[in-house]
Scaffold this motif. Structure first.
Motif, PDB file in Angstrom:
ATOM      1  N   LEU A  65      51.086-116.825-127.973  1.00  0.00           N
ATOM      2  CA  LEU A  65      52.314-116.413-127.295  1.00  0.00           C
ATOM      3  C   LEU A  65      51.985-115.591-126.053  1.00  0.00           C
ATOM      4  CD1 LEU A  65      54.671-115.269-130.208  1.00  0.00           C
ATOM      5  CD2 LEU A  65      54.648-117.459-128.997  1.00  0.00           C
ATOM      6  N   TYR A  66      52.654-115.940-124.967  1.00  0.00           N
ATOM      7  CA  TYR A  66      52.564-115.090-123.779  1.00  0.00           C
ATOM      8  C   TYR A  66      53.304-113.783-124.060  1.00  0.00           C
ATOM      9  CZ  TYR A  66      50.582-118.769-120.843  1.00  0.00           C
ATOM     10  OH  TYR A  66      49.754-119.712-120.308  1.00  0.00           O
ATOM     11  N   GLY A  67      52.932-112.743-123.340  1.00  0.00           N
ATOM     12  CA  GLY A  67      53.544-111.441-123.548  1.00  0.00           C
ATOM     13  C   GLY A  67      54.989-111.394-123.072  1.00  0.00           C
ATOM     14  N   THR A  68      55.635-110.284-123.320  1.00  0.00           N
ATOM     15  CA  THR A  68      57.030-110.092-122.924  1.00  0.00           C
ATOM     16  C   THR A  68      57.170-110.201-121.412  1.00  0.00           C
ATOM     17  OG1 THR A  68      57.380-108.602-124.792  1.00  0.00           O
ATOM     18  CG2 THR A  68      58.989-108.515-123.000  1.00  0.00           C
ATOM     19  N   PRO A  69      58.125-110.971-120.925  1.00  0.00           N
ATOM     20  CA  PRO A  69      58.309-111.105-119.472  1.00  0.00           C
ATOM     21  C   PRO A  69      58.527-109.748-118.805  1.00  0.00           C
ATOM     22  CG  PRO A  69      59.575-112.772-120.634  1.00  0.00           C
ATOM     23  CD  PRO A  69      59.046-111.848-121.676  1.00  0.00           C
ATOM     24  N   ASN A  70      58.010-109.637-117.592  1.00  0.00           N
ATOM     25  CA  ASN A  70      58.142-108.397-116.834  1.00  0.00           C
ATOM     26  C   ASN A  70      59.599-108.209-116.413  1.00  0.00           C
ATOM     27  OD1 ASN A  70      58.198-106.773-114.221  1.00  0.00           O
ATOM     28  ND2 ASN A  70      56.079-106.457-114.882  1.00  0.00           N
ATOM     29  N   GLU A  71      60.234-107.165-116.940  1.00  0.00           N
ATOM     30  CA  GLU A  71      61.650-106.940-116.697  1.00  0.00           C
ATOM     31  C   GLU A  71      61.934-106.598-115.235  1.00  0.00           C
ATOM     32  OE1 GLU A  71      65.698-106.675-117.745  1.00  0.00           O
ATOM     33  OE2 GLU A  71      63.967-107.425-118.878  1.00  0.00           O
ATOM     34  N   GLN A  72      61.056-105.845-114.590  1.00  0.00           N
ATOM     35  CA  GLN A  72      61.288-105.439-113.211  1.00  0.00           C
ATOM     36  C   GLN A  72      61.265-106.645-112.273  1.00  0.00           C
ATOM     37  OE1 GLN A  72      58.611-102.429-111.777  1.00  0.00           O
ATOM     38  NE2 GLN A  72      59.527-102.371-109.730  1.00  0.00           N
ATOM     39  N   ILE A  73      60.294-107.525-112.475  1.00  0.00           N
ATOM     40  CA  ILE A  73      60.220-108.742-111.654  1.00  0.00           C
ATOM     41  C   ILE A  73      61.460-109.607-111.877  1.00  0.00           C
ATOM     42  CG2 ILE A  73      58.993-110.940-111.406  1.00  0.00           C
ATOM     43  CD1 ILE A  73      56.389-109.422-111.746  1.00  0.00           C
ATOM     44  N   TYR A  74      61.861-109.703-113.132  1.00  0.00           N
ATOM     45  CA  TYR A  74      63.039-110.503-113.452  1.00  0.00           C
ATOM     46  C   TYR A  74      64.277-109.964-112.741  1.00  0.00           C
ATOM     47  CZ  TYR A  74      66.527-113.031-116.174  1.00  0.00           C
ATOM     48  OH  TYR A  74      67.568-113.829-116.548  1.00  0.00           O
TER      49      TYR A  74
ATOM     50  N   CYS B  47      54.856-113.458-117.150  1.00  0.00           N
ATOM     51  CA  CYS B  47      54.363-112.937-118.426  1.00  0.00           C
ATOM     52  C   CYS B  47      52.858-112.704-118.365  1.00  0.00           C
ATOM     53  CB  CYS B  47      54.648-113.926-119.555  1.00  0.00           C
ATOM     54  SG  CYS B  47      56.333-114.551-119.624  1.00  0.00           S
ATOM     55  N   PRO B  48      52.361-111.711-119.125  1.00  0.00           N
ATOM     56  CA  PRO B  48      50.904-111.558-119.259  1.00  0.00           C
ATOM     57  C   PRO B  48      50.361-112.560-120.281  1.00  0.00           C
ATOM     58  CG  PRO B  48      52.030-109.840-120.486  1.00  0.00           C
ATOM     59  CD  PRO B  48      53.098-110.610-119.762  1.00  0.00           C
ATOM     60  N   TYR B  49      49.130-112.968-120.065  1.00  0.00           N
ATOM     61  CA  TYR B  49      48.462-113.879-121.000  1.00  0.00           C
ATOM     62  C   TYR B  49      47.738-113.061-122.058  1.00  0.00           C
ATOM     63  CZ  TYR B  49      45.264-117.497-122.710  1.00  0.00           C
ATOM     64  OH  TYR B  49      44.559-118.381-123.493  1.00  0.00           O
ATOM     65  N   ARG B  50      47.912-113.426-123.332  1.00  0.00           N
ATOM     66  CA  ARG B  50      47.372-112.621-124.426  1.00  0.00           C
ATOM     67  C   ARG B  50      46.256-113.326-125.194  1.00  0.00           C
ATOM     68  NH1 ARG B  50      50.068-108.286-125.925  1.00  0.00           N
ATOM     69  NH2 ARG B  50      49.598-108.567-128.143  1.00  0.00           N
TER      70      ARG B  50
ATOM     71  N   PHE C  90      51.427-114.676-115.208  1.00  0.00           N
ATOM     72  CA  PHE C  90      51.728-116.102-115.163  1.00  0.00           C
ATOM     73  C   PHE C  90      53.238-116.260-115.038  1.00  0.00           C
ATOM     74  CE2 PHE C  90      47.565-116.009-116.993  1.00  0.00           C
ATOM     75  CZ  PHE C  90      46.969-117.215-116.667  1.00  0.00           C
ATOM     76  N   TYR C  91      53.690-116.874-113.925  1.00  0.00           N
ATOM     77  CA  TYR C  91      55.130-117.102-113.791  1.00  0.00           C
ATOM     78  C   TYR C  91      55.473-118.509-114.267  1.00  0.00           C
ATOM     79  CZ  TYR C  91      54.250-119.443-109.233  1.00  0.00           C
ATOM     80  OH  TYR C  91      53.816-120.270-108.227  1.00  0.00           O
ATOM     81  N   MET C  92      56.631-118.600-114.893  1.00  0.00           N
ATOM     82  CA  MET C  92      57.037-119.827-115.568  1.00  0.00           C
ATOM     83  C   MET C  92      57.859-120.729-114.650  1.00  0.00           C
ATOM     84  SD  MET C  92      59.738-121.523-117.248  1.00  0.00           S
ATOM     85  CE  MET C  92      60.959-120.228-117.365  1.00  0.00           C
TER      86      MET C  92
END
Length: 875
Positions: free
Chosen positions: A793-802, A812-815, A847-849
């Motif tokens: 699972l990729y990490g929690t999406p960055n809320e600030q960027i969103y 998301c960060p790669y885990r 990593f952006y989706m």
């Protein structure tokens, strides 16, 4: 003696007045079209008889040798290759009867019933000698002779200098019903219509999800009025210029028909798209009506007299009346179809909302500006009040038919010029030649051309603005534009490299990836490349680069286009798109124009078109269902089939004709059907559950897995009460085909590939109604043959960027091994791209989706979880 400027201007005006008269003449002929009139007699008597009295069972070919030759012929090989294969068959099997290409072509035409119409045309593509112009011997515009004098003397008969081919739609529609399985498919529209009216009339619910044209107000009203009835094919017309060779302008025109009675997963395939005509170039047609006339007259005739249909699935013969639902083209093409002023006319809206443009002093070009610029003096025709962005006139606000009537009463050039400017109409559209009960009322039968607007139109303005290369006037210095962040050559070069760097992360199911835009922007950048670049890559690349408020302004457009580009749009999403599109158009003038007259030319027509897209969705369903994408693919498909470089136009016409005939036969005869049935799977694959297919490669025997992977599998199986060893051995599978047709690969598979590949192992998954993104390690089965995937699972999406991107960038960060999970394969919803990028001001790359355009988009909630739109609506 040459023409003076005044004489040339007067000649131009007189020519346009004659265009009005010419258009009215074509329309009058269409209104009385019949299968028995002189224009229908271009077809053979047998074909005209079949149109009213359809053949029933397809002819029994019987002879296996001719079946063999037809299958070989349908494999799309050249004539020389066909002859070589036939000779080889003859040597190996001397008793086999092989047939020449000429014999097979004649047999194909006979069996299909598709008879091409060949019409003479001007060598310079000014006009076609059709309709009331059929007896002319020279072009009325350029005066080029119709016939080739030298060849005519030799042949002792009139030989035209140039011809074009029209492929009547009637026989092609009849063929779609002459096979029980195919006829059953043609009832998709009827089934969907019944569901829509059950929801409206029985359940008392309004349309809350737009999935096809059948959910649009215009279709629903046409059914209520009895203009569209069961068994009446509903058609879309699409025309565009075709570029046969790279790095050349469009040098011929093609039009096609799309049949909405087919389901969306079939109607846009080349097998079911019906070619209508091929118009040779190299110049653009000046009198397009004359080229459309043969095909439109034929359609008007079968609408009036009826088209005989034999439905093989019910063994019932009946008379249908095809319905012309919508006509689409690019901007210049729509101007010719609509008969409206060009896009720089005072009223340039193709949907006849009546919105008046503005122009600067000493300029005849109008621009659809909402706000009046701060002119230094009075500019006649541009001083009207500002508009309220939330109360713009809707499509069809102008009374088109009343205005056409006023225009048709003009008897002098002066009257015509005044009326043309007042109404925005240069001539009546040929569409009004169809019977009122067989076509959507103008302007609702005009398409909004979302493909060209979203790709070329937006890209041709927004990117040059960011580069500082957009045309500047009146001393406006681009180096002072705060939005020109790519004006520096090195910055533009780096930006282009980042676009190219995204390619390895884009799955194959995303089709053609965008090339380095810094190198390829002016050398054939395709519409699909523009879409991926503008709406999926740009938001990430411009975050932290394009300053506020310009970045969030652009993100409003991105968010809206992603919504309107789906095949399924909810009412809530539509309102979201409406709000953001109107805000984008309104803020564009405030941010980029700022009431400065020298920037009025920034307000291009596509900005006004955006204000209609939500209303057009409510009227005609999702824009993508009636877009030019089908036309774009058809041009590419036919272009690849050209065999002769010396006579490409003639060869393209032959290929289009053969395509029609082969399509007709492939739906009539199952042995010619090249489609792979939906229930077949490749060798070695298995279907673990409905809609999902496990595909090879796979391990030959179960093998042990690493400690971290084994622990994740052990915990995942224990949660599901499936017994498994703490260090399990698993039989790995490498690929999974999803219900949407995408193929999700795995890290196990892709890590073994030696050549550079595009990643297809990242997926969107749904767990307990929450949407997450994951990298698939591999697939395996356990327990009672249940199928699972081991994913990271990729990490929690960055809320600030969103939040900065208004929800358009999910990064998301790669885990890796830090968060391995076992999921069921039914949790996998689609293949996505996860593109590595170093965002400014962020230390760690993320990593952006990117989701494939057209699929359901994902939205974030406030707590960092991601929800699918369908889930949001149902909660």
């Amino acid at each position: 003696m040459g023409w003076t400027e005044d004489e040339l201007e007067e000649l131009w005006r007189l020519t346009h007045l004659s265009d009005l008269i010419d258009a009215l003449s074509y329309i009058n002929i269409l209104r009385s079209a019949s299968l028995d009139d002189q224009y229908s007699r271009m077809l053979s008597d047998e074909t005209r008889y079949r149109l009213k009295h359809p053949l029933h069972e397809p002819e029994d070919l019987g002879d296996p040798d001719i079946q063999l030759c037809m299958e070989l012929f349908f494999s799309n090989i050249s004539e020389s290759a066909y002859k070589s294969v036939c000779n080889a068959i003859k040597r190996r099997h001397p008793n086999t009867e092989v047939y020449s290409p000429y014999v097979i072509k004649r047999k194909v035409e006979e069996l299909s019933g598709v008879e091409p119409l060949r019409s003479d045309m001007c060598l310079n593509t000014c006009m076609a000698f059709t309709g009331h112009n059929a007896e002319l011997t020279a072009c009325i515009r350029c005066h080029e002779p119709r016939y080739d004098a030298k060849r005519s003397r030799v042949a002792k008969k009139n030989i035209p200098q140039q011809t074009f081919v029209t492929l009547p739609i009637g026989p092609q529609l009849q063929a779609l019903y002459r096979n029980p399985r195919q006829a059953q498919r043609m009832r998709y529209r009827e089934t969907k219509t019944n569901r829509v009216f059950h929801r409206i009339n029985i359940e008392g619910r309004q349309i809350d999800v737009y999935e096809d044209i059948f959910d649009g107000d215009q279709y629903i009203q046409a059914v209520r009025d009895g203009r569209i009835r069961p068994g009446d094919p509903v058609l879309m017309f699409s025309i565009d210029g075709a570029q046969l060779y790279e790095c050349k302008q469009s040098d011929c025109w093609i039009y096609i028909w799309v049949v909405f009675d087919h389901a969306p997963d079939a109607r846009y395939k080349k097998k079911y798209v019906l070619p209508g005509a091929v118009i040779p170039g190299p110049r653009k047609p000046k009198n397009l009506d004359s080229f459309l006339f043969p095909g439109f007259h034929h359609l008007a005739a079968i609408q009036r007299d009826g088209l005989g249909i034999w439905d093989a699935s019910t063994d019932v013969e009946y008379t249908s009346h095809p319905f012309f639902f919508i006509g689409t083209a690019d901007g210049p093409g729509m101007a010719l179809l609509c008969g409206l002023a060009g896009h720089h006319g005072r009223k340039g809206c193709r949907l006849l909302c009546g919105f008046p443009g503005r122009h600067t002093q000493r300029s005849g070009h109008y621009y659809p500006a909402i706000y009046r610029p701060n002119f230094r003096s009075n500019v006649q025709g541009s001083m009207h009040d500002d508009f309220d962005i939330n109360n713009l006139p809707p499509a069809g606000s102008d009374d088109y038919h009343a205005n056409v009537e006023r225009l048709s009463r003009c008897r002098t050039v002066g009257e015509y010029e005044e009326m043309r400017k007042e109404t925005g109409i240069t001539k009546p559209s040929i569409f009004i030649g169809f019977a009122d009960n067989r076509v959507l009322r103008v302007p609702f039968c005009f398409g909004s051309d979302c493909m060209h607007v979203w790709s070329f139109n937006v890209g041709d303005e927004m990117v040059p603005l960011w580069m500082g290369t957009f045309a500047s006037k009146g001393g406006d210095d681009p180096t002072q534009w705060p939005w020109a962040v790519l004006i520096d050559k090195d910055a533009w070069t780096r930006h282009g490299a980042l676009v190219a760097d995204a390619t390895p992360f884009l799955p194959n199911s995303f089709d053609k990836p965008p090339r380095n835009i810094a190198e390829r922007m002016h050398s054939g950048y395709k519409a699909w490349e523009w879409i991926l670049y503008l709406y999926y890559i740009c938001p990430a690349l411009l975050l932290g680069v394009l300053p506020e408020p310009y970045f969030s302004h652009f993100c409003r457009l991105v968010r809206s286009v992603r919504i309107l580009g789906q095949y399924k749009i909810t009412r809530e999403q539509l309102e979201d798109a409406r709000t953001n599109l109107l805000r984008f158009v309104d803020d564009f003038e405030k941010l980029y124009v700022n009431s400065r007259p020298e920037r009025l030319h920034f307000v291009r027509p596509w900005l006004h078109t955006l204000t209609h897209l939500v209303g057009e969705t409510e009227n005609k369903g999702p824009p993508i269902c009636s877009s030019q994408w089908t036309m774009e693919r058809m041009i590419g498909s036919l272009g690849r089939e050209i065999r002769s470089q010396s006579s490409p136009y003639a060869n393209l016409s032959q290929r289009a004709t053969l395509r029609c005939q082969m399509n007709a036969l492939s739906v009539m005869y199952d042995f010619l059907d090249q489609d792979t049935p939906q229930d077949t799977i490749p060798k070695g694959a298995i279907i673990p559950c409905a809609g999902y297919v496990l595909l090879p490669k796979r391990d030959s025997t179960p093998t042990p897995v690493g400690q971290v992977e084994g622990q994740a599998i052990y915990l995942g199986m224990r949660e599901r009460n499936i017994p498994v060893a703490q260090r399990p051995r698993v039989l790995k599978w490498s690929r999974l085909r999803l219900p949407n047709g995408q193929v999700a690969r795995s890290l196990w598979k892709e890590s073994m590939m030696t050549r550079r590949t595009r990643m297809s192992r990242n997926v969107k998954i749904q767990i307990n109604r929450s949407i997450r993104f994951a990298e698939v390690y591999y697939y395996f089965q356990a327990g009672d043959n249940k199928t699972f995937a081991l994913v990271s699972l990729y990490g929690t999406p960055n809320e600030q960027i969103y939040q900065q991107s208004l929800g358009t960038v999910i990064a998301c960060p790669y885990r890796g091994n830090a968060d391995l999970r076992v999921i069921e394969i039914t949790d996998i919803k689609s293949v996505v791209a996860m593109v590595l990028h170093k965002f400014p001001t962020y230390d760690v790359p993320l990593f952006y989706m990117i989701e494939r355009p057209g699929l359901d988009i994902a939205l974030l909630t406030g707590d960092g979880d991601v929800l699918a739109d369908s889930d949001v609506d149902s909660m």
